[in-house]
Design a protein around this motif. Structure first.
Motif, PDB file in Angstrom:
ATOM      1  N   ALA A 208      47.763-102.924  51.344  1.00  0.00           N
ATOM      2  CA  ALA A 208      47.586-101.485  51.144  1.00  0.00           C
ATOM      3  C   ALA A 208      48.764-100.957  50.340  1.00  0.00           C
ATOM      4  O   ALA A 208      49.921-101.282  50.634  1.00  0.00           O
ATOM      5  CB  ALA A 208      47.490-100.777  52.490  1.00  0.00           C
ATOM      6  N   PRO A 209      48.511-100.162  49.297  1.00  0.00           N
ATOM      7  CA  PRO A 209      49.620 -99.654  48.487  1.00  0.00           C
ATOM      8  C   PRO A 209      50.434 -98.624  49.248  1.00  0.00           C
ATOM      9  O   PRO A 209      49.895 -97.842  50.044  1.00  0.00           O
ATOM     10  CB  PRO A 209      48.911 -99.028  47.283  1.00  0.00           C
ATOM     11  CG  PRO A 209      47.563 -98.633  47.814  1.00  0.00           C
ATOM     12  CD  PRO A 209      47.201 -99.693  48.818  1.00  0.00           C
ATOM     13  N   GLU A 281      49.016 -97.449  43.508  1.00  0.00           N
ATOM     14  CA  GLU A 281      47.610 -97.535  43.111  1.00  0.00           C
ATOM     15  C   GLU A 281      47.292 -96.330  42.245  1.00  0.00           C
ATOM     16  O   GLU A 281      47.575 -95.193  42.634  1.00  0.00           O
ATOM     17  CB  GLU A 281      46.735 -97.541  44.362  1.00  0.00           C
ATOM     18  CG  GLU A 281      45.244 -97.662  44.085  1.00  0.00           C
ATOM     19  CD  GLU A 281      44.448 -97.583  45.375  1.00  0.00           C
ATOM     20  OE1 GLU A 281      43.747 -98.556  45.701  1.00  0.00           O
ATOM     21  OE2 GLU A 281      44.545 -96.526  46.050  1.00  0.00           O
ATOM     22  N   ARG A 282      46.731 -96.575  41.054  1.00  0.00           N
ATOM     23  CA  ARG A 282      46.460 -95.479  40.132  1.00  0.00           C
ATOM     24  C   ARG A 282      45.147 -95.723  39.377  1.00  0.00           C
ATOM     25  O   ARG A 282      44.801 -96.855  39.050  1.00  0.00           O
ATOM     26  CB  ARG A 282      47.599 -95.323  39.107  1.00  0.00           C
ATOM     27  CG  ARG A 282      48.947 -94.969  39.705  1.00  0.00           C
ATOM     28  CD  ARG A 282      48.965 -93.565  40.268  1.00  0.00           C
ATOM     29  NE  ARG A 282      50.290 -93.192  40.749  1.00  0.00           N
ATOM     30  CZ  ARG A 282      50.729 -93.355  41.994  1.00  0.00           C
ATOM     31  NH1 ARG A 282      49.913 -93.910  42.902  1.00  0.00           N
ATOM     32  NH2 ARG A 282      51.944 -92.977  42.341  1.00  0.00           N
ATOM     33  N   ASP A 283      44.445 -94.623  39.076  1.00  0.00           N
ATOM     34  CA  ASP A 283      43.294 -94.676  38.181  1.00  0.00           C
ATOM     35  C   ASP A 283      43.807 -94.429  36.770  1.00  0.00           C
ATOM     36  O   ASP A 283      44.438 -93.396  36.499  1.00  0.00           O
ATOM     37  CB  ASP A 283      42.270 -93.612  38.569  1.00  0.00           C
ATOM     38  CG  ASP A 283      41.696 -93.846  39.953  1.00  0.00           C
ATOM     39  OD1 ASP A 283      41.058 -94.900  40.145  1.00  0.00           O
ATOM     40  OD2 ASP A 283      41.908 -92.994  40.842  1.00  0.00           O
ATOM     41  N   ILE A 284      43.541 -95.384  35.874  1.00  0.00           N
ATOM     42  CA  ILE A 284      44.066 -95.304  34.511  1.00  0.00           C
ATOM     43  C   ILE A 284      42.972 -95.727  33.536  1.00  0.00           C
ATOM     44  O   ILE A 284      42.284 -96.730  33.750  1.00  0.00           O
ATOM     45  CB  ILE A 284      45.304 -96.205  34.330  1.00  0.00           C
ATOM     46  CG1 ILE A 284      46.449 -95.732  35.244  1.00  0.00           C
ATOM     47  CG2 ILE A 284      45.767 -96.215  32.870  1.00  0.00           C
ATOM     48  CD1 ILE A 284      47.630 -96.676  35.276  1.00  0.00           C
ATOM     49  N   THR A 285      42.810 -94.955  32.481  1.00  0.00           N
ATOM     50  CA  THR A 285      41.881 -95.296  31.410  1.00  0.00           C
ATOM     51  C   THR A 285      42.605 -96.103  30.347  1.00  0.00           C
ATOM     52  O   THR A 285      43.666 -95.692  29.867  1.00  0.00           O
ATOM     53  CB  THR A 285      41.297 -94.025  30.771  1.00  0.00           C
ATOM     54  OG1 THR A 285      40.559 -93.297  31.764  1.00  0.00           O
ATOM     55  CG2 THR A 285      40.362 -94.360  29.615  1.00  0.00           C
ATOM     56  N   LEU A 286      42.052 -97.255  30.009  1.00  0.00           N
ATOM     57  CA  LEU A 286      42.604 -98.092  28.940  1.00  0.00           C
ATOM     58  C   LEU A 286      41.718 -98.001  27.712  1.00  0.00           C
ATOM     59  O   LEU A 286      40.493 -97.871  27.816  1.00  0.00           O
ATOM     60  CB  LEU A 286      42.699 -99.550  29.385  1.00  0.00           C
ATOM     61  CG  LEU A 286      43.624 -99.868  30.566  1.00  0.00           C
ATOM     62  CD1 LEU A 286      43.716-101.380  30.766  1.00  0.00           C
ATOM     63  CD2 LEU A 286      45.001 -99.272  30.367  1.00  0.00           C
ATOM     64  N   THR A 287      42.345 -98.083  26.543  1.00  0.00           N
ATOM     65  CA  THR A 287      41.618 -98.033  25.275  1.00  0.00           C
ATOM     66  C   THR A 287      42.123 -99.122  24.358  1.00  0.00           C
ATOM     67  O   THR A 287      43.336 -99.310  24.226  1.00  0.00           O
ATOM     68  CB  THR A 287      41.805 -96.667  24.579  1.00  0.00           C
ATOM     69  OG1 THR A 287      41.550 -95.619  25.505  1.00  0.00           O
ATOM     70  CG2 THR A 287      40.860 -96.535  23.395  1.00  0.00           C
TER      71      THR A 287
END
Length: 524
Positions: A208-209, A281-287
């Protein structure tokens, strides 16, 4: 049997003998590679070398046209060319037996040189698969074609039937059976090794983070047909890299070095060290920088890992703004890839991390297991090193990473972009209310406004879904009262700094595509 017919049959069999010799060479090479490492096989080594020398514009074209199948297309092309050369060598051996056999050996030298020249090559043993495979192929060609040439060195028109049919069938059958067995054994050994590494991944339990990601609001994801989910499933997440064989790294044997300019406390980390570290823990958009305007090489995932800035500070690194001597972080992958990332960006407070998990599970092999870099706000080729195993602090003046050597920009912040996901290009909706919707992204800056234009009409403000974080894409929608006829729908976005994406079209090279995304629809 006429002389012409005999000659044609003998030529066809010689060509088949050349293909059999090539098959034998590849089968033996694959078997040897199973003991050395998969990346040393001739097809992979030559394919990797081909990728390295291919101009950036051609690579970009291949990615646009073949997507994640680009590597399969390359390998198919290599095998096709090899088959054609094999036929030619078989025909050559019919008249010059030794020369044909030497031609097979020459291909072995080419494969060995390619294997030794790979950036991840660390030992001369990488040359063994191509070398031993070529010796086997040369022996097969010499023997099989020898049964076609009769007692002499070469066939002559005066001896149309001077060849041993029974000897040819026996030699060809024996070579085919032995080669098939070698290939099957090689594949079996490779699968066993791959299974061992897969077991290593299966044994990983993500802790767990200490700093969990905030819950994604239901208002951040629009329930509109044709829209992508806010979080991209692992199986649908784009993959763009140069690895013909996905590196299979055993987590228990994995090590990461942090060293170089300005490092006062060099580190050597194990996978267990990261598991026991202070996880975020993170939500990240990659391009991907190869993403064309309106393209699909963009996705959002929930990542778990250790802050990269914390590890750098532990190693004694200071960013340039605080007097640190290094301005470039050089990340090296298990497949020899090098990526260069601005140290300042990694240490400016953003959630740059060494990720060990993706969407609730250990990283998939395709996406970098056991460890990869994730840096929000930068294109992947300067930040998203998969299968990472080394971090060296350096300067941009003293080292050019893989893509920079190929004329891509050395620093590449993600450009503000937007995309129409529905309606699709050339759709034929009915008159009435049609929902126009899509996504926009400007990682680490955030999206402030999205506007849509129908034909040459005025720009209209779209409705924005709830922003999750500035590091993720943002969904948007606009109800349109569609009228009969053909229409062009265009979108543009403005980021949190007030910058509106430019209308000016630019290709992906050298620092990412730009322009407005448009779709043409016909309302009937």
């Amino acid at each position: 049997m006429s002389i012409n017919r005999a000659t044609l049959i003998r030529g066809a069999l010689a060509g088949a003998g050349g293909v059999l010799a090539a098959f034998s060479a590849l089968a033996v090479a694959e078997l040897v590679a199973a003991f050395v490492r998969p990346e040393s096989s001739p097809v992979v080594a030559v394919g990797g070398a081909s990728i390295d020398i291919t101009p950036a514009q051609v690579k970009d074209w291949a990615i646009r046209n073949f997507g994640t199948d680009d590597k399969s297309v390359l390998q198919a092309g290599i095998l096709t060319m090899l088959a054609l050369f094999a036929v030619a060598l078989g025909l050559l051996a019919l008249r010059h037996r030794r020369v044909g056999a030497l031609g097979v050996l020459a291909f072995g030298v080419l494969g060995a040189a390619a294997a030794l020249g790979r950036p991840d090559s660390v030992s001369w043993v990488d040359a063994l698969p191509s070398t031993l495979g070529a010796l086997a192929g040369s022996a097969v060609l010499y023997t099989v074609v020898g049964s076609l040439t009769g007692p002499g060195e070469a066939v002559t028109p005066s001896e149309p039937d001077g060849w041993d049919r029974r000897g040819f069938l026996i030699a060809a059958t024996a070579a085919a059976v032995a080669s098939a067995g070698a290939g099957a054994l090689g594949r079996g050994l490779a699968q066993t090794r791959s299974g061992d590494v897969a077991a290593s991944r299966a044994s990983v339990t993500l802790p767990a983070p200490g700093s969990p990601a905030p819950a994604i609001s239901s208002r951040a994801e629009l329930r509109i047909p044709g829209m992508p989910p806010f979080t991209t499933p692992n199986k649908d997440f784009y993959r763009v890299d140069t690895a013909l064989v996905v590196p299979k790294v055993d987590a228990s044997a994995w090590r990461l070095r942090i060293h170089g300019k300005g490092v006062t406390n060099p580190l050597s980390l194990t996978f267990q060290d990261l598991l026991e570290g202070d996880l975020i823990e993170r939500d990240i958009t990659l391009t991907c920088v190869s993403n064309e305007v309106g393209g699909r090489y963009v996705g959002t995932a929930r990542w778990i890992g250790v802050r990269l800035a914390d590890l750098l500070r532990q190693a004694g690194v200071q960013p340039p703004s605080r007097g640190g001597p290094a301005d470039q972080l050089v990340a090296r992958s298990a497949d020899g890839m090098t990526l260069g990332t601005p140290v300042e960006d990694v240490m400016d407070g953003r959630d740059a991390m060494l990720a060990i998990g993706m969407n609730g599970e250990p990283l998939p092999f395709d996406h970098g297991f056991p460890v990869r870099m994730v840096v929000p706000g930068l294109y992947g080729y300067v930040s998203a090193c998969k299968w990472i195993e080394d971090i060296e602090l350096a300067t941009f003046d003293t080292f050019d990473s893989y893509w920079v050597k190929r004329k891509w920009a050395r620093e590449a912040p993600v450009k503000t972009q937007s995309r129409i996901d529905t309606p699709k290009p050339f759709a034929r909706p009915a008159p009435g209310t049609v929902m126009i919707a899509g996504v926009a992204w400007a990682q680490h800056r955030g999206i402030d406004r999205v506007e849509v234009r129908v034909d040459d009409g005025p720009w209209q403000h779209a409705d924005l879904a709830t922003e999750h974080t500035t590091d993720t894409w943002r969904q948007w929608s606009l109800p349109w009262q569609a009228t009969t006829g053909t229409h062009t729908l265009t979108v543009r976005a403005t980021d949190r700094t007030g910058e509106t994406q430019t209308e000016q079209r630019a290709r992906t090279i050298p620092d990412g595509a730009s322009g407005w995304h448009s779709v043409v629809v016909t309302v009937t």
